[in-house]
Design a protein around this motif. Structure first.
Motif, short mmCIF file in Angstrom:
data_model
loop_
_atom_site.label_atom_id
_atom_site.label_comp_id
_atom_site.label_asym_id
_atom_site.label_seq_id
_atom_site.Cartn_x
_atom_site.Cartn_y
_atom_site.Cartn_z
N GLU A 183 0.81 -1.22 0.00
CA GLU A 183 0.00 0.00 0.00
C GLU A 183 0.84 1.28 0.00
O GLU A 183 0.56 2.21 -0.75
N GLU A 184 1.87 1.34 0.83
CA GLU A 184 2.67 2.56 0.89
C GLU A 184 3.41 2.82 -0.42
O GLU A 184 3.52 3.95 -0.88
N LYS A 185 3.92 1.75 -1.03
CA LYS A 185 4.61 1.89 -2.32
C LYS A 185 3.60 2.30 -3.40
O LYS A 185 3.91 3.16 -4.24
N TYR A 210 -6.83 -2.46 -5.13
CA TYR A 210 -7.07 -1.38 -4.17
C TYR A 210 -8.36 -0.63 -4.48
O TYR A 210 -9.08 -0.22 -3.57
N ALA A 211 -8.69 -0.48 -5.76
CA ALA A 211 -9.94 0.19 -6.15
C ALA A 211 -11.16 -0.61 -5.70
O ALA A 211 -12.22 -0.04 -5.47
N GLN A 239 -10.16 1.92 1.71
CA GLN A 239 -8.70 1.87 1.69
C GLN A 239 -8.15 2.75 0.56
O GLN A 239 -7.20 3.51 0.75
N TYR A 240 -8.78 2.65 -0.60
CA TYR A 240 -8.36 3.44 -1.77
C TYR A 240 -8.54 4.93 -1.50
O TYR A 240 -7.68 5.74 -1.82
N GLN A 241 -9.66 5.28 -0.88
CA GLN A 241 -9.91 6.68 -0.54
C GLN A 241 -8.85 7.18 0.43
O GLN A 241 -8.35 8.30 0.29
N GLY A 242 -8.50 6.37 1.40
CA GLY A 242 -7.44 6.74 2.35
C GLY A 242 -6.12 6.99 1.64
O GLY A 242 -5.38 7.92 1.99
N MET A 243 -5.82 6.17 0.65
CA MET A 243 -4.59 6.36 -0.11
C MET A 243 -4.60 7.72 -0.81
O MET A 243 -3.63 8.47 -0.76
#
Length: 136
Positions: free
Chosen positions: A31-33, A84-85, A90-94
């Motif tokens: 996720e971070e990458k 992720y979509a 989670q995607y929104q947080g990214m």
């Protein structure tokens, strides 16, 4: 009977929400990458939209550049992005982290530009005003 039906309905909703719409790919980008990749993608797309010749003159093709920089391939990126979509929160947080980072960098750049402008203005003012000596 009414509570039993409600209980079953809630249980079904909870289990349905827990299911993964898309299975996690074997080559999932962490996720971070992925957030860093999407940040760079946003910056490069903005640069390309603002002044396409800047990237073109340097021979930078956005996606190829990102694949090389992050040592990934197109299939890995697409699989990870789709995964992720499929997890909207989670995607929104990214994307919220990406937006916060863009705002932080923008503020830093504005502060730096203001500092430079102020120092140039002070230098110009100092040049225009005569220096007074003790004899005057």
């Amino acid at each position: 009977m009414k509570f039993k039906g409600l209980y079953i309905f809630l249980l079904l909703c909870l289990t349905a929400c827990g299911e993964e719409v898309i299975e996690q790919p074997e080559n999932l980008i962490p996720e971070e990458k992925m957030t860093a990749i999407l940040y760079d993608l946003a910056i490069l797309n903005a640069a390309d939209g603002t002044n396409p010749s800047v990237l073109e003159d340097r021979g930078i093709e956005t996606m190829s550049f990102l694949y090389q920089k992050y040592e990934i391939d197109s299939a890995q990126f697409v699989d990870s992005d789709i995964y992720y979509a499929s997890k909207p929160l989670q995607y929104q947080g990214m994307y919220e982290r990406i937006e916060a980072r863009i705002k932080k960098v923008k503020k830093q750049m504005e502060d730096e530009r203001k500092r430079k402008t102020d120092s140039i203005k002070k230098a110009a003012e100092a040049k225009q005003s005569p220096v007074k000596t003790d004899q005057e």
